[in-house]
Motif scaffolding. Sequence first.
Motif: not given
Length: 279
Positions: A7, A9-11, A150, A161, A233-236
Amino acid sequence: MKKISRRSFLAAAGLSVAALALTACGGSSASTASSVASSAASSEAASTSAAAGELTTVEAGKLTMATNATFPPYEMTTDAGEFEGIDIEAAQAIADKLGLELQIDDMDFDAALLSVQQGKADIVMAGVTVTDERKAVMDFSDSYATGIQSVIVPEGSDIASPDDLAGKKIGTQRGTTGYIYCTDDFGEDAVVAYDSGLTAVQALNNGQVDAVVIDNAPAKEYVAANPGLKVLETSYAEEDYAIGMAKSSPLEDAINSALEELKADGTLQAIVDKYITAE
Ligand code: ARG
């Protein structure tokens, strides 16, 4: 060492995907004869690393690779039923270096992981994420790629998100890190396991799940092929991909040397560039 930042949350890293004809076939086809569609690298014959005779493999003279070819651009099949993708060509290049004939066995992803553990395949190459749990039952080569988990949602979804996945139905591919992370974070009842990423995406299209969690590169391919879906956009999570082998596999050093050579001489990058266009 472990780079999995859950988690995180990298772009979403900027990898866009070359327009590929997507023909990921249904998941659980039986072993198929190994014919590599277009192996840019295969012409470079065995150079160093090892001579065929010295290496002990499951089948003499062959490098047997278990995979799950529903995972573009890493492994998929063409309309003609040939295998192609980054892992396929990288494995071909490794086999060439080792003086072995590449044999590809296509199966479900969880079966591919088991296959090396049970001594049925020499390597599993399937965009496999290195995790501590897997390291307990198998060995991994050095990493050859970075993976990102993602989230795919329908356009107009209220999921913006990964946090918004709470309380939603999430589709994943069985046996993947996407499944593991989601069940850990949101509970087993929230997560549905499908045979392949493709069937998970079909379930999303049919409204049977609210989102699909899957690796970013296939996510982009699936979304490109399915209008009305998007990748958040926000990765997991961020992960490392590596080649899986049996514990204490006799091939480990040879595979790592081959991999190192393919990195050093630009072959690996050329294969990646063929399938993934940088933005
Ligand atoms: N990277 C994820 C994992 O290791 C998914 C890999 C799925 N690969 C495939 N060929 N279907 O769990």
